[in-house]
Every structure is written in structure tokens, then in C-alpha cells.
Design a protein around this motif. Sequence first.
Motif, PDB file in Angstrom:
ATOM      1  N   GLY A  10      -1.742 -54.404  -5.954  1.00 25.53           N
ATOM      2  CA  GLY A  10      -0.503 -55.181  -5.940  1.00 25.53           C
ATOM      3  C   GLY A  10       0.417 -54.792  -7.083  1.00 25.53           C
ATOM      4  O   GLY A  10       1.634 -54.671  -6.910  1.00 25.53           O
ATOM      5  N   GLN A  11      -0.166 -54.568  -8.264  1.00 29.06           N
ATOM      6  CA  GLN A  11       0.647 -54.149  -9.409  1.00 29.06           C
ATOM      7  C   GLN A  11       1.248 -52.765  -9.168  1.00 29.06           C
ATOM      8  O   GLN A  11       2.410 -52.515  -9.505  1.00 29.06           O
ATOM      9  CB  GLN A  11      -0.210 -54.130 -10.677  1.00 29.06           C
ATOM     10  N   ALA A  12       0.450 -51.867  -8.614  1.00 31.30           N
ATOM     11  CA  ALA A  12       0.933 -50.509  -8.359  1.00 31.30           C
ATOM     12  C   ALA A  12       2.046 -50.481  -7.320  1.00 31.30           C
ATOM     13  O   ALA A  12       2.874 -49.555  -7.308  1.00 31.30           O
ATOM     14  CB  ALA A  12      -0.222 -49.621  -7.908  1.00 31.30           C
ATOM     15  N   ASN A  13       2.087 -51.480  -6.452  1.00 31.09           N
ATOM     16  CA  ASN A  13       3.128 -51.573  -5.428  1.00 31.09           C
ATOM     17  C   ASN A  13       4.190 -52.613  -5.792  1.00 31.09           C
ATOM     18  O   ASN A  13       4.828 -53.204  -4.923  1.00 31.09           O
ATOM     19  CB  ASN A  13       2.515 -51.907  -4.064  1.00 31.09           C
ATOM     20  N   SER A  14       4.396 -52.808  -7.082  1.00 31.56           N
ATOM     21  CA  SER A  14       5.407 -53.776  -7.537  1.00 31.56           C
ATOM     22  C   SER A  14       6.799 -53.346  -7.086  1.00 31.56           C
ATOM     23  O   SER A  14       7.110 -52.151  -6.972  1.00 31.56           O
ATOM     24  CB  SER A  14       5.378 -53.889  -9.067  1.00 31.56           C
ATOM     25  N   GLN A  15       7.658 -54.346  -6.848  1.00 32.31           N
ATOM     26  CA  GLN A  15       9.036 -54.102  -6.453  1.00 32.31           C
ATOM     27  C   GLN A  15       9.989 -54.694  -7.491  1.00 32.31           C
ATOM     28  O   GLN A  15       9.648 -55.658  -8.189  1.00 32.31           O
ATOM     29  CB  GLN A  15       9.319 -54.740  -5.091  1.00 32.31           C
ATOM     30  N   ASP A  16      11.177 -54.114  -7.550  1.00 31.95           N
ATOM     31  CA  ASP A  16      12.173 -54.672  -8.463  1.00 31.95           C
ATOM     32  C   ASP A  16      12.956 -55.777  -7.756  1.00 31.95           C
ATOM     33  O   ASP A  16      12.622 -56.159  -6.629  1.00 31.95           O
ATOM     34  CB  ASP A  16      13.113 -53.575  -8.982  1.00 31.95           C
ATOM     35  N   PHE A  38       1.429 -46.810  -2.745  1.00 33.63           N
ATOM     36  CA  PHE A  38      -0.029 -46.777  -2.654  1.00 33.63           C
ATOM     37  C   PHE A  38      -0.454 -47.472  -1.357  1.00 33.63           C
ATOM     38  O   PHE A  38      -0.074 -48.631  -1.115  1.00 33.63           O
ATOM     39  CB  PHE A  38      -0.673 -47.471  -3.856  1.00 33.63           C
ATOM     40  N   VAL A  39      -1.200 -46.769  -0.550  1.00 33.70           N
ATOM     41  CA  VAL A  39      -1.632 -47.323   0.745  1.00 33.70           C
ATOM     42  C   VAL A  39      -3.138 -47.150   0.887  1.00 33.70           C
ATOM     43  O   VAL A  39      -3.740 -46.225   0.311  1.00 33.70           O
ATOM     44  CB  VAL A  39      -0.905 -46.633   1.922  1.00 33.70           C
ATOM     45  N   GLN A  40      -3.739 -48.036   1.663  1.00 36.51           N
ATOM     46  CA  GLN A  40      -5.183 -47.977   1.943  1.00 36.51           C
ATOM     47  C   GLN A  40      -5.417 -47.321   3.288  1.00 36.51           C
ATOM     48  O   GLN A  40      -4.700 -47.599   4.257  1.00 36.51           O
ATOM     49  CB  GLN A  40      -5.785 -49.377   1.938  1.00 36.51           C
ATOM     50  N   ASP A  41      -6.418 -46.461   3.343  1.00 42.26           N
ATOM     51  CA  ASP A  41      -6.764 -45.847   4.627  1.00 42.26           C
ATOM     52  C   ASP A  41      -7.757 -46.732   5.365  1.00 42.26           C
ATOM     53  O   ASP A  41      -8.043 -47.869   4.945  1.00 42.26           O
ATOM     54  CB  ASP A  41      -7.320 -44.426   4.419  1.00 42.26           C
ATOM     55  N   ALA A  42      -8.298 -46.229   6.461  1.00 43.48           N
ATOM     56  CA  ALA A  42      -9.201 -47.026   7.294  1.00 43.48           C
ATOM     57  C   ALA A  42     -10.477 -47.412   6.556  1.00 43.48           C
ATOM     58  O   ALA A  42     -11.108 -48.440   6.856  1.00 43.48           O
ATOM     59  CB  ALA A  42      -9.552 -46.248   8.562  1.00 43.48           C
ATOM     60  N   ASP A  43     -10.864 -46.629   5.562  1.00 46.30           N
ATOM     61  CA  ASP A  43     -12.070 -46.923   4.788  1.00 46.30           C
ATOM     62  C   ASP A  43     -11.784 -47.808   3.578  1.00 46.30           C
ATOM     63  O   ASP A  43     -12.694 -48.095   2.784  1.00 46.30           O
ATOM     64  CB  ASP A  43     -12.717 -45.621   4.309  1.00 46.30           C
ATOM     65  N   GLY A  44     -10.532 -48.209   3.425  1.00 44.24           N
ATOM     66  CA  GLY A  44     -10.180 -49.073   2.303  1.00 44.24           C
ATOM     67  C   GLY A  44      -9.880 -48.328   1.021  1.00 44.24           C
ATOM     68  O   GLY A  44      -9.710 -48.946  -0.027  1.00 44.24           O
ATOM     69  N   ARG A  45      -9.829 -47.001   1.105  1.00 46.26           N
ATOM     70  CA  ARG A  45      -9.531 -46.214  -0.090  1.00 46.26           C
ATOM     71  C   ARG A  45      -8.014 -46.094  -0.270  1.00 46.26           C
ATOM     72  O   ARG A  45      -7.282 -45.926   0.702  1.00 46.26           O
ATOM     73  CB  ARG A  45     -10.174 -44.831  -0.026  1.00 46.26           C
ATOM     74  N   VAL A  46      -7.574 -46.144  -1.515  1.00 44.54           N
ATOM     75  CA  VAL A  46      -6.150 -46.128  -1.831  1.00 44.54           C
ATOM     76  C   VAL A  46      -5.700 -44.708  -2.146  1.00 44.54           C
ATOM     77  O   VAL A  46      -6.357 -43.976  -2.899  1.00 44.54           O
ATOM     78  CB  VAL A  46      -5.847 -47.049  -3.034  1.00 44.54           C
ATOM     79  N   GLY A  47      -4.592 -44.311  -1.560  1.00 43.81           N
ATOM     80  CA  GLY A  47      -3.998 -43.010  -1.844  1.00 43.81           C
ATOM     81  C   GLY A  47      -2.538 -43.162  -2.239  1.00 43.81           C
ATOM     82  O   GLY A  47      -1.861 -44.125  -1.843  1.00 43.81           O
ATOM     83  N   TYR A  48      -2.063 -42.230  -3.027  1.00 39.96           N
ATOM     84  CA  TYR A  48      -0.667 -42.256  -3.476  1.00 39.96           C
ATOM     85  C   TYR A  48       0.187 -41.433  -2.516  1.00 39.96           C
ATOM     86  O   TYR A  48      -0.083 -40.256  -2.286  1.00 39.96           O
ATOM     87  CB  TYR A  48      -0.569 -41.672  -4.889  1.00 39.96           C
ATOM     88  N   VAL A  49       1.235 -42.056  -1.959  1.00 35.94           N
ATOM     89  CA  VAL A  49       2.087 -41.372  -0.986  1.00 35.94           C
ATOM     90  C   VAL A  49       3.518 -41.229  -1.506  1.00 35.94           C
ATOM     91  O   VAL A  49       4.394 -40.769  -0.770  1.00 35.94           O
ATOM     92  CB  VAL A  49       2.085 -42.106   0.372  1.00 35.94           C
ATOM     93  N   GLY A  50       3.746 -41.625  -2.765  1.00 37.84           N
ATOM     94  CA  GLY A  50       5.065 -41.409  -3.351  1.00 37.84           C
ATOM     95  C   GLY A  50       5.201 -39.964  -3.796  1.00 37.84           C
ATOM     96  O   GLY A  50       4.335 -39.127  -3.536  1.00 37.84           O
ATOM     97  N   ASP A  51       6.323 -39.662  -4.468  1.00 39.11           N
ATOM     98  CA  ASP A  51       6.482 -38.304  -4.981  1.00 39.11           C
ATOM     99  C   ASP A  51       6.337 -38.297  -6.503  1.00 39.11           C
ATOM    100  O   ASP A  51       6.075 -39.327  -7.118  1.00 39.11           O
ATOM    101  CB  ASP A  51       7.832 -37.698  -4.545  1.00 39.11           C
ATOM    102  N   ASP A  52       6.481 -37.116  -7.082  1.00 35.25           N
ATOM    103  CA  ASP A  52       6.310 -36.969  -8.526  1.00 35.25           C
ATOM    104  C   ASP A  52       7.635 -37.076  -9.285  1.00 35.25           C
ATOM    105  O   ASP A  52       7.706 -36.748 -10.472  1.00 35.25           O
ATOM    106  CB  ASP A  52       5.652 -35.624  -8.850  1.00 35.25           C
ATOM    107  N   GLY A  53       8.676 -37.505  -8.594  1.00 33.87           N
ATOM    108  CA  GLY A  53       9.978 -37.658  -9.239  1.00 33.87           C
ATOM    109  C   GLY A  53       9.968 -38.788 -10.267  1.00 33.87           C
ATOM    110  O   GLY A  53       9.165 -39.710 -10.198  1.00 33.87           O
ATOM    111  N   VAL A  54      10.873 -38.678 -11.220  1.00 34.94           N
ATOM    112  CA  VAL A  54      11.011 -39.693 -12.266  1.00 34.94           C
ATOM    113  C   VAL A  54      12.458 -40.166 -12.277  1.00 34.94           C
ATOM    114  O   VAL A  54      13.373 -39.370 -12.516  1.00 34.94           O
ATOM    115  CB  VAL A  54      10.634 -39.129 -13.654  1.00 34.94           C
ATOM    116  N   LYS A  55      12.666 -41.433 -12.022  1.00 39.55           N
ATOM    117  CA  LYS A  55      14.022 -41.980 -12.064  1.00 39.55           C
ATOM    118  C   LYS A  55      14.510 -42.029 -13.511  1.00 39.55           C
ATOM    119  O   LYS A  55      13.742 -42.337 -14.423  1.00 39.55           O
ATOM    120  CB  LYS A  55      14.045 -43.385 -11.467  1.00 39.55           C
TER     121      LYS A  55
END
Length: 306
Positions: free
Chosen positions: A123-129, A146-163
Motif C-alpha cells: 500500500g505504501q509503495a502504491n501511494s498516490q498524491d 507495484f502489482v501482484q501476480d497470480a501467486d501473490g508475488r509483487v513486481g514493479y511495472v513502473g519505469d526508471d524515470g525520476v520526476k
Amino acid sequence: MRISTLTMYEQSLNSLNRQQGDFLKTGLQISSGRRVVNPSDDPQAASLAVGVAQAKAVDQQFANARVSARNSLSQEESVLSSSADFIVRARTLLVQAGNGTLADADRNAIAQELNGIYQGLLGQANSQDGSGRYLFGGHQDGTPPFVQDADGRVGYVGDDGVKAQQVDSARLMPSVDNGRAIFASAEDADLFGALKDTIDVLNTPVADEAGRENLRTVLASSGKALDKGFDNVLAVRASVGARLNELDVLDVVGSNRMLNYEQVLSDRLDLDYNKAISEYTLRQVGLQAAQKTFVEVQKLSLFDRL
């Protein structure tokens, strides 16, 4: 030289208009508090005022950018603080789980609490402004990073950009870090993977020595990953704190610059009230004299002198 009645009238009228114009101009200066009411009053000062106004507008944009950057960094700092607390608690639970006297039910209870920490970190990793944009997805802020797959594992789907925000003329400041840099580095410091492995092994009954050895191996590996993750969160948090401190300094610099702009404008445009009031009084006397003269001229005809 011949002087016609019309010429005398026009000269008197021109004098009256000139005196009235000067009187009104001084009145406008007093009412506005400005020596330069129109650009024609002092073209050089008026040109300077335009340049200063443009500089002030640019500085105001920087000030607004600093407010935006501070809001994002403050929210990130809050997330990092909560995440550090989650990791500390998880590390404590891993130590407890390594107690060889625990039964399967005890390990299951620890796994449940760790799962709560797992979801809390997610939840913290998916915080919104405040605008509903995801903080830690890099430039991909429209969907959860950050999203969970079918096995409940979390993966990062954002990019490496920095605002980043242009917070001063020579400072482009990162206003928020991407999620990979905080939670999901490419090394074995991956927090979600370590927690998922720990939860899975604690939910698996330990029936023999092989099971106990697997438990010890996973707990040791996860412990190292959590330690690295904790150090990483602290490092990012220190960087955020440094940027917040820098914004405070830039605010002071910006405020001083604004004061300098105001002083320049005041020096070149503001009115000397004592001088203006004295001149206003003189203009009033001159106008009254011109009005009186004009009235007398209106009555006068050269034929009266023949």
C-alpha cells in the motif's frame, strides 16, 4: 508684431491646459504612490520595471515549483518512515520465527502478521498524491507501479524515470524517487520477494530436518534482504531530507531576491511624498493663476484698447 485677440485666447488656453495637466499628473502620483505613472514619465525607469516584473514572474514560478516539490518529498518522507517501521517489525518477526521451539501453529501466526506487513508495504509503495497520481511509478503515474501476480508475488511495472522540478534557475531537483530505487532493486535487497519467501516457508509445516534446514536458509536469506532493504530506505530517506533542507535554503534565497526586486522598483518608481506634496501645492497655485488669467482674457478685446 500684431497680436490678435484669438492668439491671446489660445495662448491663455494652452497655459491653462498645461497647468491643469501638470496638476492632475502630480495628483495621480500622490494617489498611486508612484513617481512613474505612465511610461512617458521616465522611459528608462519604466523599461527597468518591465524587466524586474518579468524576473519576479520567473522567480514566482520557481517558488511554486518548490512548493510542489516540497509536497511530493514530504509525502515520500512519510512513506519511507512508515516503510522503515514495517521493515523493523518484519525483522523482529524473522528472529522470532527462527526459534527452534516454535510449533507450526506459532509459525503460521507469525506468517499472518508478516502478510499484514507485506500488504502494508504494498500500500505504501502504491501511494498516490492529492491528484490521484501514483508517486513511485516514475513517469508511469496513471497506474499502480507495484502489482501482484497470480501467486501473490509483487513486481514493479513502473519505469526508471525520476520526476524533477526546476526549483531555481540552476537547480533541477528530483521531487520523488521511483519505486524500483526504494523497494525493488535488481539485487537480492528486494523487500517484497524476501517477505513472500518468508511467509511461504512459515506456512509450510516442518516435518523433518530437511524442512528445518530449508526454514533456516530462507530466514537467513530473507533477513539479509530485509537488512539491505532497510539500509536502502534509510539512504533514500536521507536524500529526501537533504532535498527538503535545500528547498528551505532556496526559499530564503528566493525571498531575498524578491526583496531586492521590490527595493529596485521602490528606488526607481516610488514617490517622494514630501517633494510631491510641495509640488502639488505649487501646481495648484499655478493652476488657479492660469484660471484667473484665462477668465480675464475672455473678457478682453483689442478693440477695448483702441
